[in-house]
Design a protein around this motif. Sequence first.
Motif, PDB file in Angstrom:
ATOM      1  N   PHE A   1       2.764 -18.460  10.704  1.00 29.79           N
ATOM      2  CA  PHE A   1       2.353 -17.072  10.953  1.00 29.79           C
ATOM      3  C   PHE A   1       2.723 -16.162   9.779  1.00 29.79           C
ATOM      4  CE2 PHE A   1       3.535 -18.426  15.491  1.00 29.79           C
ATOM      5  CZ  PHE A   1       2.304 -19.047  15.677  1.00 29.79           C
ATOM      6  N   SER A   2       2.634 -16.715   8.560  1.00 28.79           N
ATOM      7  CA  SER A   2       3.042 -15.960   7.366  1.00 28.79           C
ATOM      8  C   SER A   2       1.871 -15.193   6.767  1.00 28.79           C
ATOM      9  CB  SER A   2       3.640 -16.921   6.326  1.00 28.79           C
ATOM     10  OG  SER A   2       2.719 -17.963   6.017  1.00 28.79           O
ATOM     11  N   ASP A   3       0.989 -14.666   7.617  1.00 25.47           N
ATOM     12  CA  ASP A   3      -0.216 -13.969   7.155  1.00 25.47           C
ATOM     13  C   ASP A   3       0.114 -12.684   6.397  1.00 25.47           C
ATOM     14  OD1 ASP A   3      -2.598 -15.258   9.195  1.00 25.47           O
ATOM     15  OD2 ASP A   3      -0.518 -15.383   9.868  1.00 25.47           O
ATOM     16  N   ILE A   4       1.087 -11.923   6.903  1.00 32.95           N
ATOM     17  CA  ILE A   4       1.412 -10.615   6.313  1.00 32.95           C
ATOM     18  C   ILE A   4       2.812 -10.682   5.712  1.00 32.95           C
ATOM     19  CG2 ILE A   4       1.768  -8.168   6.786  1.00 32.95           C
ATOM     20  CD1 ILE A   4      -0.271  -8.425   9.060  1.00 32.95           C
ATOM     21  N   ASP A   5       2.881 -10.423   4.420  1.00 34.07           N
ATOM     22  CA  ASP A   5       4.147 -10.506   3.676  1.00 34.07           C
ATOM     23  C   ASP A   5       4.542  -9.097   3.246  1.00 34.07           C
ATOM     24  OD1 ASP A   5       6.325 -11.126   2.163  1.00 34.07           O
ATOM     25  OD2 ASP A   5       5.318 -12.638   0.930  1.00 34.07           O
ATOM     26  N   LEU A   6       5.679  -8.615   3.776  1.00 31.87           N
ATOM     27  CA  LEU A   6       6.190  -7.286   3.430  1.00 31.87           C
ATOM     28  C   LEU A   6       7.277  -7.433   2.386  1.00 31.87           C
ATOM     29  CD1 LEU A   6       6.342  -5.989   7.092  1.00 31.87           C
ATOM     30  CD2 LEU A   6       4.636  -5.389   5.369  1.00 31.87           C
ATOM     31  N   MET A   7       7.258  -6.577   1.375  1.00 29.37           N
ATOM     32  CA  MET A   7       8.211  -6.709   0.275  1.00 29.37           C
ATOM     33  C   MET A   7       8.424  -5.358  -0.397  1.00 29.37           C
ATOM     34  SD  MET A   7       5.681  -8.785  -2.332  1.00 29.37           S
ATOM     35  CE  MET A   7       5.385 -10.091  -1.146  1.00 29.37           C
TER      36      MET A   7
ATOM     37  N   ASN B   1      18.839  -6.367  18.847  1.00 29.13           N
ATOM     38  CA  ASN B   1      17.818  -7.006  19.680  1.00 29.13           C
ATOM     39  C   ASN B   1      16.538  -6.190  19.551  1.00 29.13           C
ATOM     40  OD1 ASN B   1      16.369  -8.434  21.510  1.00 29.13           O
ATOM     41  ND2 ASN B   1      17.749  -8.150  23.229  1.00 29.13           N
ATOM     42  N   LEU B   2      15.607  -6.663  18.737  1.00 31.81           N
ATOM     43  CA  LEU B   2      14.385  -5.917  18.463  1.00 31.81           C
ATOM     44  C   LEU B   2      13.513  -5.806  19.719  1.00 31.81           C
ATOM     45  CD1 LEU B   2      13.438  -7.542  15.023  1.00 31.81           C
ATOM     46  CD2 LEU B   2      14.738  -5.442  15.428  1.00 31.81           C
ATOM     47  N   PRO B   3      12.704  -4.768  19.816  1.00 33.03           N
ATOM     48  CA  PRO B   3      11.845  -4.609  21.006  1.00 33.03           C
ATOM     49  C   PRO B   3      10.669  -5.581  21.013  1.00 33.03           C
ATOM     50  CG  PRO B   3      11.463  -2.846  19.437  1.00 33.03           C
ATOM     51  CD  PRO B   3      12.629  -3.611  18.912  1.00 33.03           C
ATOM     52  N   PHE B   4      10.275  -6.114  19.831  1.00 31.45           N
ATOM     53  CA  PHE B   4       9.147  -7.040  19.758  1.00 31.45           C
ATOM     54  C   PHE B   4       9.552  -8.274  18.959  1.00 31.45           C
ATOM     55  CE2 PHE B   4       7.493  -2.637  19.096  1.00 31.45           C
ATOM     56  CZ  PHE B   4       7.062  -2.406  20.389  1.00 31.45           C
ATOM     57  N   HIS B   5       8.975  -9.421  19.312  1.00 31.50           N
ATOM     58  CA  HIS B   5       9.161 -10.624  18.510  1.00 31.50           C
ATOM     59  C   HIS B   5       8.497 -10.429  17.143  1.00 31.50           C
ATOM     60  CE1 HIS B   5       9.894 -12.414  22.532  1.00 31.50           C
ATOM     61  NE2 HIS B   5      10.654 -13.266  21.861  1.00 31.50           N
ATOM     62  N   TRP B   6       9.038 -11.114  16.149  1.00 33.94           N
ATOM     63  CA  TRP B   6       8.414 -11.042  14.830  1.00 33.94           C
ATOM     64  C   TRP B   6       7.539 -12.267  14.593  1.00 33.94           C
ATOM     65  CZ3 TRP B   6      14.024 -11.515  14.536  1.00 33.94           C
ATOM     66  CH2 TRP B   6      14.479 -12.795  14.230  1.00 33.94           C
ATOM     67  N   ALA B   7       6.656 -12.148  13.600  1.00 32.45           N
ATOM     68  CA  ALA B   7       5.824 -13.262  13.159  1.00 32.45           C
ATOM     69  C   ALA B   7       6.130 -13.553  11.702  1.00 32.45           C
ATOM     70  CB  ALA B   7       4.341 -12.920  13.318  1.00 32.45           C
ATOM     71  N   GLY B   8       6.297 -14.834  11.371  1.00 29.54           N
ATOM     72  CA  GLY B   8       6.559 -15.218   9.994  1.00 29.54           C
ATOM     73  C   GLY B   8       7.996 -14.994   9.572  1.00 29.54           C
ATOM     74  N   THR B   9       8.201 -15.055   8.264  1.00 29.18           N
ATOM     75  CA  THR B   9       9.549 -14.874   7.693  1.00 29.18           C
ATOM     76  C   THR B   9       9.544 -13.823   6.601  1.00 29.18           C
ATOM     77  OG1 THR B   9       9.129 -16.606   6.055  1.00 29.18           O
ATOM     78  CG2 THR B   9      10.129 -17.294   8.131  1.00 29.18           C
ATOM     79  N   ASN B  10       8.453 -13.062   6.505  1.00 27.53           N
ATOM     80  CA  ASN B  10       8.265 -12.183   5.348  1.00 27.53           C
ATOM     81  C   ASN B  10       8.620 -10.739   5.670  1.00 27.53           C
ATOM     82  OD1 ASN B  10       5.536 -14.268   5.211  1.00 27.53           O
ATOM     83  ND2 ASN B  10       7.115 -14.373   3.641  1.00 27.53           N
TER      84      ASN B  10
END
Length: 449
Positions: free
Chosen positions: A315-321, A256-265
């Motif tokens: 909300f897929s502005d930032i994509d982490l990879m 259970n993460l402390p913050f909601h996420w944005a996007g799917t990336n």
Amino acid sequence: NEALEVNSVPYKFIVTIRPKEGWQVYSSAQDADGRCICTVVAPEQNLCSRDAKSRQLRQLLEKIQNMSQSIEVLNLRTQRDFQYVMKMESQMKGLRSKFRQIESNRRTLLTKNFQELKGKMNDLQPLIPVLEQYKTDATLISQFKEEIRNLSLVLTAIQEEIGAYDYEELQQRVLGLEGRLRNCMNKLTCGKLMKITGPITVKTSGTRFGAWMTDPQASPKNNKVWYMDSYTNNKIVREYKSVSDFVSGVESRTYNLPFHWAGTNHVVYNGSLYYNKYQSNIIVRYSFESGRVMTQRALESAGFHNVYPYTWGGFSDIDLMADELGLWAIYATNQNAGNIVISQLDPLTIQVLNTWNTEYSKRNAGESFMICGTLYITNSHLTGAKVYYSYSTKTSTYEYMDIPIHNQYFHMSMLDYNARDRALYGWNNGHQVLFNVTLFHIIKTDDES
């Protein structure tokens, strides 16, 4: 250096919706004309204790052991009943003697002998169920014989299928081949994307949007899968010990993460989850081992909350990879006129190590992924999508491409490269899929410094 194309098939993930345990492709190679040179396949390390033949043999062994116990019980009962039969034989002889006496002197002995005869018959009464039990036992033995005959046929067929190798010998050969294969694959330098094939549908679950991933930095024995459904209003990460458990829906742990996420990336890298904090340009590093946030840092000037998303929004502005060279963030800024910016990040501090500005509009990109320091961008998230543009951080140059990608389920909301498996993970309209990639590799020779 010798150049060739290597069809980098994900060796851990040749699965279907209901996967069967079996031999899996590690890697294959083609020459410049596309002709197959070789394909390397091997069972996974624990195959021999888990495959269908092993389970069938184990079940047969248990069945035969149960039959053996039943036959032992039958044997003890037969020995006991044999004593009754011996007693019955003695009493029968006594009856025959009595009948002879009655025949010789019927009048004088009739009454007395009749009473004795009646007593003898009463003594024989318990032997009647014994004889009935013999009939049942005989039927049971016939059934056992037929079942053993059938089992023998099955065992013979399995033995012929397995061949001359026993499991221990096969396992040692597989381990040896696996070591040699890894040594060979370690000689592969970074390659250029040439082709995308697939997809392989691993599972159908969740909403239209989401992400699933494995850790490219994990050891070969660690095949955990992480699953994050939806692009917003969620903080639950589901963990599975293996792809098989993921397909079967057997969760090993929930975070259970402390913050909601944005996007799917999102991306899992070296035991930590990196994700974009909802309604911000903050990147969060969450450790699965400690169950807490280790670092969080704002990505300076990065647009967020659907300012510069991919074509599908969400909300897929930032994509982490991540790729062979490390951890990356793909985003857009006002300073770069909404075009894609590439930043390499320090995995521990999330500080930006280096940045490259491209001329490709973030809003016109369907999805993107990094392979060997090169960003590949698709022109759409819908049917007909293809890899249209690439940017090399090594040379700071771009190139237009035309590599089709089969969008089987018509809506791609996540596409990410895994360097360990050399495969693309995708979330395709509620389907978790894998794509194989073909890279143009340079092989290092042993005499190279």
